[in-house]
Each structure stands twice: as structure tokens, then as C-alpha cells.
Design an enzyme around this catalytic site. Sequence first.
Site, PDB file in Angstrom:
ATOM      1  N   HIS A 148       0.856  -1.193   0.000  1.00 37.10           N
ATOM      2  CA  HIS A 148       0.000   0.000   0.000  1.00 37.10           C
ATOM      3  C   HIS A 148       0.893   1.245   0.000  1.00 37.10           C
ATOM      4  O   HIS A 148       1.978   1.224   0.601  1.00 37.10           O
ATOM      5  CB  HIS A 148      -0.897  -0.014   1.246  1.00 37.10           C
ATOM      6  CG  HIS A 148      -1.977   1.007   1.189  1.00 37.10           C
ATOM      7  ND1 HIS A 148      -1.755   2.330   1.463  1.00 37.10           N
ATOM      8  CD2 HIS A 148      -3.286   0.914   0.846  1.00 37.10           C
ATOM      9  CE1 HIS A 148      -2.886   3.008   1.308  1.00 37.10           C
ATOM     10  NE2 HIS A 148      -3.830   2.171   0.935  1.00 37.10           N
ATOM     11  N   GLU A 155      -3.870   2.711  -6.826  1.00 37.16           N
ATOM     12  CA  GLU A 155      -4.374   3.793  -5.988  1.00 37.16           C
ATOM     13  C   GLU A 155      -3.478   5.021  -6.149  1.00 37.16           C
ATOM     14  O   GLU A 155      -2.377   5.043  -5.595  1.00 37.16           O
ATOM     15  CB  GLU A 155      -4.353   3.378  -4.517  1.00 37.16           C
ATOM     16  CG  GLU A 155      -5.183   2.162  -4.187  1.00 37.16           C
ATOM     17  CD  GLU A 155      -5.479   2.073  -2.689  1.00 37.16           C
ATOM     18  OE1 GLU A 155      -6.654   1.977  -2.351  1.00 37.16           O
ATOM     19  OE2 GLU A 155      -4.541   2.130  -1.882  1.00 37.16           O
TER      20      GLU A 155
HETATM   21  P1  13P Z   1      -9.889   6.060   0.783  1.00 42.22           P
HETATM   22  O1  13P Z   1     -11.018   5.198   0.262  1.00 42.22           O
HETATM   23  O2  13P Z   1     -10.135   6.549   2.183  1.00 42.22           O
HETATM   24  O3  13P Z   1      -9.538   7.131  -0.176  1.00 42.22           O
HETATM   25  O4  13P Z   1      -8.607   5.112   0.921  1.00 42.22           O
HETATM   26  C1  13P Z   1      -8.205   4.371  -0.177  1.00 42.22           C
HETATM   27  C2  13P Z   1      -7.208   3.399   0.268  1.00 42.22           C
HETATM   28  O5  13P Z   1      -6.083   3.745   0.574  1.00 42.22           O
HETATM   29  C3  13P Z   1      -7.621   1.986   0.345  1.00 42.22           C
HETATM   30  O6  13P Z   1      -6.507   1.158   0.483  1.00 42.22           O
END
Ligand code: 13P
Length: 242
Positions: free
Chosen positions: A96, A162
Amino acid sequence: MKKWYIANFKMSKEVEGEQSIVSYAEKFIPLVEDVEDNIIICTPFIHLSEAVCQFLDSEVMVGAENCAQWEAGAYTGEVSATMLDKAGVKAVILGHSERRNYFGENNEIVNKKVKLALKNGLIPVVCLSFESEEEFTNTLKDQLDEVLTDIDSGENILIAFEPTFAIGTGKALGKEEVKEFTAKIKEKLKEKGFDLPVLYGGSVKPDNAKDFVDFAGADGLLVGGASLDPEKFAAICKCTQA
Ligand code: 13P
């Protein structure tokens, strides 16, 4: 193909006490009883056993938010993939951007963790991280090459992308962008001989989830903030039913 809806509780205030997991499960399970897609709730280590107990009689799987890059030994404070498996955990989020940015994790470390997760029968949810579209384009091939080094293309792995600017900011990517990025990742995976589900994460909410899955073709969603509310996360898990 079944979609993947993954909650990442992170170290949020809302899940500080064990009771929060119990009441979450009580509310969430009935709401998603008719969902046929895959749902994984990823909690902090300390709540995994309770979560496994609470979701035992449901289709909801429990995942961890990280695991150690080593198999076992004198690594104070670490939790191994084997420990997760023995606790009944089914999946683990790896690489992550918060792990990369705050704990110095790089693709090489993520690759070690992916291998250990697979060896222990866990589904790795491998996150690709980037801060801009330019960085995405420039680093995508390397990120995929490095995190998937020496990994068989038949393995059960999920890829999540992400953009850091979309995480926790309310500034999700647009559906056109998610479509474009998803397609690019799938294309690069195909070139490497992999056919893996590609998930989007970053400010996913009940009102934008459907666009990312139905319109943009993401195979699922990785959800932070909105997943802390069982009703909101259930609505996200049911987005394609609406
Ligand atoms: P949010 O949905 O709070 O933007 O976070 C995304 C995330 O990092 C999921 O791993």
C-alpha cells in the site's frame, strides 16, 4: 467474473476497540447476504481473530493490511504470512502507498511478501502506487515487473491501483481515467502473460462505485474511509445491483 470489494480499515479511530468489529459484522452481514461477488474486510492485526470469528458463518473473507517480508524468526513486532493463515485470514494487502511512503517499502520487499503470502495460501492484494499520471505511465512496467518477479502467472493475485492524491482526499479519479488506467494495467499484465483482476482505490464512495466497475471495467474496488461505515461499504459491494 465475480468482482472484488475490499475494505481497508487502516489504523482508523472507528476500529480502535474489539467491540467495533462485532457491531460492524452484525450490521454488515445481513446487508450483503445476497451479494455474490467477493468481499474482503481487512483489519488491523489485533482485530483479525475477532473478525475471523464474526464472519465465520458468512461469505465475507477477512484480510490483513500487511505481513512480514520474512518467513519466521527474531523480527520484533512483525506478523508472518504463516501466522495470518493459521489465524484464518484469507488475504493480505501488500505494498500500500502508506507502507511505501511511511515505512520505506519498495517493490523488492513487496515481491518477497507476495511470495510468502502465496506460499501460505493467502490472496495478495498488491498495490501499485503513483503520485501523478506521468509517474503512472513511467513506472507501471517496472512496478509490475518488480512485484511479480519469479511469480507464476497462474497464481491467485489481485492488483490494486491507488493514486496517492486520491487516497482519503475525496478526489477520486474520474471514471474515464479509471477506465484508461485499468486498461493499461491489463495490457501490461497481458504482455507478461498474466490475467489478474485489477481493482481501483482512492475515495471510492457509494455514489461513484458503480461508474468504476460498470463503466470503467475495474474488477473491483479497494475502499478506505467509506468502508468504515457498514451501510456505505455494503452499498459499494452492491453497486452493480442498483
Ligand atoms: P480512501 O477510500 O479513504 O480514499 O482510501 C483508499 C485506500 O487507501 C484503500 O486502500
